[in-house]
Scaffold this active site. Structure first.
Site, PDB file in Angstrom:
ATOM      1  N   ARG C 101      26.456 -24.099  66.832  1.00  0.00           N
ATOM      2  CA  ARG C 101      27.282 -24.223  65.167  1.00  0.00           C
ATOM      3  C   ARG C 101      27.288 -25.827  64.509  1.00  0.00           C
ATOM      4  NH1 ARG C 101      25.698 -21.681  61.974  1.00  0.00           N
ATOM      5  NH2 ARG C 101      25.575 -23.751  61.007  1.00  0.00           N
ATOM      6  N   LYS C 136      28.037 -45.669  50.235  1.00  0.00           N
ATOM      7  CA  LYS C 136      28.280 -44.249  50.023  1.00  0.00           C
ATOM      8  C   LYS C 136      28.078 -42.777  51.279  1.00  0.00           C
ATOM      9  CE  LYS C 136      28.522 -45.276  45.440  1.00  0.00           C
ATOM     10  NZ  LYS C 136      28.581 -45.447  44.051  1.00  0.00           N
ATOM     11  N   LYS C 168      31.095 -58.983  44.277  1.00  0.00           N
ATOM     12  CA  LYS C 168      31.658 -58.342  43.155  1.00  0.00           C
ATOM     13  C   LYS C 168      32.706 -58.642  42.488  1.00  0.00           C
ATOM     14  CE  LYS C 168      30.838 -54.591  46.252  1.00  0.00           C
ATOM     15  NZ  LYS C 168      30.885 -53.336  45.741  1.00  0.00           N
ATOM     16  N   GLU C 198      26.850 -59.275  42.973  1.00  0.00           N
ATOM     17  CA  GLU C 198      26.301 -58.125  41.894  1.00  0.00           C
ATOM     18  C   GLU C 198      26.302 -58.501  40.516  1.00  0.00           C
ATOM     19  OE1 GLU C 198      28.110 -54.507  43.108  1.00  0.00           O
ATOM     20  OE2 GLU C 198      29.068 -54.337  40.876  1.00  0.00           O
ATOM     21  N   ASP C 219      22.714 -54.813  39.037  1.00  0.00           N
ATOM     22  CA  ASP C 219      23.489 -53.233  38.794  1.00  0.00           C
ATOM     23  C   ASP C 219      23.535 -52.752  37.069  1.00  0.00           C
ATOM     24  OD1 ASP C 219      25.669 -51.856  39.614  1.00  0.00           O
ATOM     25  OD2 ASP C 219      26.923 -52.486  38.369  1.00  0.00           O
TER      26      ASP C 219
END
Lengths: 280, 280, 280, 280, 280, 280
Positions: C101, C136, C168, C198, C219
């Protein structure tokens, strides 16, 4: 690095050191060499030195890749001339290049300590006095540095706060007297451990002796006073000289008749010696 | 020791260092002081020095006993005269005496690096050239030693093999040419990372430039050749001098016009400075 | 899973995952199979997919029992049709059933990422634009997921907060201006690292360029505005498109001329693909 | 994240995830914010979702800096509309910015699982059938994902191989028969644990019942066959449907009368939901 | 010590135990034997005993030195007469002497538990009642002690708080009634786990039965009352006797008809048996 | 459990023990008590005993939940009558119930050792002979058990193989003679450590004395022979009796005049004493 006594602390130190250097990986080497490329390299003394720490270097490479084999050509404690090949390592080129810096950082540092220790030991030759190290070592590297001291011909004082009692000023003040301090400590430690008392004058030497101290440290005394102390002690305890010992004055100190001289500089004052690694 | 970024590696190093020193406990101190006895002590510079590592000392005491409070009186990077009280620590006497040696071992070592770095930085004054450290650091102590370099006024080169690509001889041989090496590495690393190429002659400098290297290391070149290299590069890449740099020749090297000079000796060749702890 | 670079984090993740699944042991399997029973099994693609993570599956079985041998039949990044046997594992039946598994959970998840990445890469074909991943990712699995992105044909953006500077909004506000932010960051990071800013409008693009940013992130701009930004930048910095990129619009974005497009969904939006293990 | 039951595995996972993201530190934030700068931020739902994992987000920030305080505004399992402020965090800006991505990666992933689970639970409304999860979870995140299932209104099947016996095909083959398998397992497990048998036809259902199985899994059967199986079992054991269950067919499956339906997709097939963090 | 299920907890226990005994090393053995000296030794029963824990002894020696080979001559659970050679170990003499005490400490302790368990099992012979252990085990050694119970012929109750629910007085008070407690627990645990209720009188027995408890513990009841309880339960739940069971009264208790009897003394009341190691 | 000397090994042992008992959590307690419910409990002696290990119990509860406060009412080493409340703990009910068994397992075991040790110490009253423990302790619990011996009035022999040299038969054979063994060991150990030689006859006693042994162990000698040995040694070394010492013969052995008697049974032969925890 005794294979019979696994040393989880050494393993932890090597992992710490690999992690700080490798982080997410050796970008350059991984980009340019495949996992299958093999090679060999020699570790070469770039100056005359006393060898120590090759086994730690070996552990670095085999930790990186178990396919590495590391052949030690000069034993710990032997003197190597400039140009001597100290060891050879075979294995994946990635492991060789990625581990090179860390292995050298260890071996250069430890051989530096062994080399400096050898100078102090030579200065004591024929005096019957034994050179000891101290607890002034690099955090995390104590056992390795103490092994380097032995490679250099020195002996080890206690490893830490746990394998010997050392009564200093603050302890004596707290207990009220040397006698009280020695008695209290004696009752609370295993019978296999000795008690040393740090003395800065002859009265303290006499008190320590009367209290049954096993070792009497003569702290920062001039050699003549040490000689007097040795006479007072008269073999009823061991004696150790400590404080401001240099290559220039160590022989004079030894002639006071002390059993041991401890020198912090052999660990905290040694410079790295020059060793390089060459791919063959 | 930034409280916002917990550093599990520093915690691991302190635990390793405490374990090697304490083992099964500080026999002498535990026998003579109760857990309830409190005290205070000062850390005192015994020579003129540049401060670094007090926060690590603080971490040692609070790791031993959270009841310790450590007050830093001189910031990292400040110069302290002989006799300056660098910090004060209050807390259980047991923790003070048990942690004394380890805290001092850290602070003396790191302040030694900061102090030596300051010498090199002074030698560069007015040249516009930046002093860098190297990866020749004590295993396990790299981040601390790099912080000490910053305290001394120097700057940090890459922390390890992971935050910058450095193409050396063996890498170039494997790739076939500098151009091939740079191209291959470029494709395999994040776009946020630069590529440095180690050059030992001017042809390599020109090849590196043509290949698009971001930084060109001039390895072991005499200052005049470095000056020629700087002219060739002409601002299209950064330049770094490396190899056999000493306090005697660093200013001459800087005058070649290089952007950076990296010096291994500021970490591996610094001696511990003299700092003591006195119970008050 | 590079054998030359031991990955203590991967080992820790596998141990964590084995512990959560095994706890005090696989009750059913241990009751019904002796430690001596051996067997073999194949891992079979139940749908068309791009392979990634077989080496992690291998590590699961060998961690359970070093007697397991795992033979990878399809390399990372290759496409496998439904029914393909991706790998075979031999060894104690207990290890095969107990590890099944977890090994599948890894391989299905990572091949899912590789398969989705391949879709995005195909959409970019011929544009000269490079697909990047983001931060992410699933906590604890970042390096594995980034390897899956490479298996799918994508490239990796910085691994984390340590191997590249990304300025940022909040950073710019704190510094006062883009120029101030870039200058401050430049002085505090190793020379081997680039700075990305950014930008959400063309003024910020111009400011970043003037401040010497190495990479300019566009962005959430519409493709036409991105094209203008690319014209402004004019090769003096790299450009990266980010925000709300889908399989539907990625080609249009690429045609704006940006160097890189980063897509979070290739890691956080991929579904597991269907792979099963069959005892033979 | 129950404070009464410390979870060393969760702590290990958070450390693993912080290490992979932070490495040697958040270069940008550390350069632009001092350790003393404080701030506050809100976590905001960017779409309608069911909340899970806020306590894990809190743990991320407090692990970074104990001075962070995290206030949960919506309990696990509650539905939040787009725009809802789910939680607020105050503390050092460094910790807020450095932890933002990891905290969001956790919460978005776990709320995604809770949100999808809620869909399945709604589909079962009024049937009296209980939704269960499976062992098809992300390696290292099982307990968190199982908590997310509960937040979504589902129930947990066994946590792993240790808290329940599950007899499958390979186990039955090894034992010779279902009866033999059940008997052997019964004798080797604690009396507090039940035995489930995976059945793919009605003969196996009858055999399992005769063997005294506590739970009978109906694997990949059409609903009508499940209904027959339920009739055969007649309350003498619990029944569980498994295999190829979707939102489209789950209600039909439930109407067969099974006690439980287990669905792997609620963990391995959920997408991250959109949540952002805004400095205030 | 099942090789298929690596047990990180056992590895951690052995390392803890080696560290507390070896500390900085076996001074005596390291001084007197080289790393190359090999030898062999036998482990010999000095009294009649039931064997358990030889595999743990093997793990101690191989952890010290992978060159050790350990041959088990008597299987766990077999009875050995005085003088029997239980196992032989070959390898570096350093490892043999350094590991001797720890290996013996494990094996003597665990064989003591197996030997005592065997006495209880014999007392139950022919009654059809099963002997269970409890959670009254030595901290850190539970799994080893539970394996020793199995070696002695006993069975294991739940391993801990996680693999079975046990409702006691305080739980019942909190819930308000046995029925409420059972219902609440049932809803919050996986369907694979049973619920046991601790009863001290017949009313509680009836309430537990009505609430659907799977196992009913008869706590500290006289055998006649237990017999009544068994009649009440009448096979609708399992029954377990507990409290003040001795070798003298266990058979009488079993004759009450209970399914299980749990005895804490088999783990916490066993004495070490005499086993020695002799170098050959 | 000295707060000034953090004990990472004790923390590791408690975590190991909590993990084996809690696994994935205390199912029953978590189902029936909220995280907010608080309570208090007393630890009560159910028989007359000598107290040890309450601080370890405290550490268990605070490890589970830092909100627990544990008040020790009887100091280590004090005798408590049946019915005495030894300590009180307040905090979340979950922590109290979840930690109860582990805390009691520790305290019952350690107080059992202290209580038995007290019997031996009483038997030696007035003889001037000191009772020592041995290395025959439970793996992982040595320091706790040695603290329990001190609580019972005994003294500790060396903690392990690192804080004292002990030359036994196999060592003597390897060295060739007692003299050779003592000399070799002396040269390789720190000067703060003593050397003990295990002697089984009077010739060995004389040889050890001549070789300069610090402590002479009289192994398994009848009391009369011990008396002769003591006469031979005549205060030039310490003497220790060992082997087959019981409560019946220990006083007779002491009257032989030995300085120390070591008894393994005080650690490996003590039974747990009866202590319970009652919620108030």
């Amino acid at each position: 690095m005794n294979t019979t006594n696994p040393d989880p602390q050494l393993a932890a130190l090597i992992d710490l050191a690999l992690t700080e250097d490798l982080g997410s990986g050796d970008l350059t080497t991984n980009a340019l060499f495949t996992a299958r490329a093999n090679g060999a390299a020699g570790l070469i003394a770039r100056e005359s030195l006393v060898v120590s720490g090759l086994d730690v270097g070996a552990a670095v490479f085999t930790r990186l890749d178990q396919a590495c084999s590391f052949k030690i050509l000069t034993q710990d404690g032997s003197r190597a001339k400039q140009g001597t090949v100290l060891a050879r390592v075979h294995g994946p080129v990635r492991a060789l290049l990625t581990g090179e810096r860390l292995a050298l950082n260890f071996i250069r540092h430890l051989s530096g300590i062994a080399s400096l220790t050898r100078e102090y030991v030579k200065a004591l030759k024929g005096t019957g006095c034994t050179l000891l190290d101290t607890r002034k070592t690099t955090p995390g590297l104590r056992r390795l540095e103490k092994a380097a001291v032995r490679a250099g011909g020195g002996s080890n004082h206690r490893l830490g706060l746990f394998d010997g009692a050392m009564i200093k000023d603050n302890h004596i003040s707290a207990a009220g007297s040397i006698r009280a301090a020695v008695n209290t400590v004696r009752k609370s430690i295993p019978p296999t451990l000795k008690i040393e008392v740090e003395c800065s004058n002859l009265k303290q030497v006499r008190d320590s002796l009367a209290a049954g101290a096993d070792i009497i440290m003569l702290d920062n005394m001039p050699p003549e006073k040490m000689a007097k102390a040795v006479t007072i002690v008269n073999g009823q305890a061991a004696t150790e000289a400590s404080g401001n010992i240099t290559l220039n004055n160590i022989r004079a100190v030894a002639k006071s008749g002390v059993d041991f001289i401890s020198v912090g500089a052999i660990t905290h004052g040694a410079r790295s010696v020059d060793i390089s690694m060459e791919l063959e």
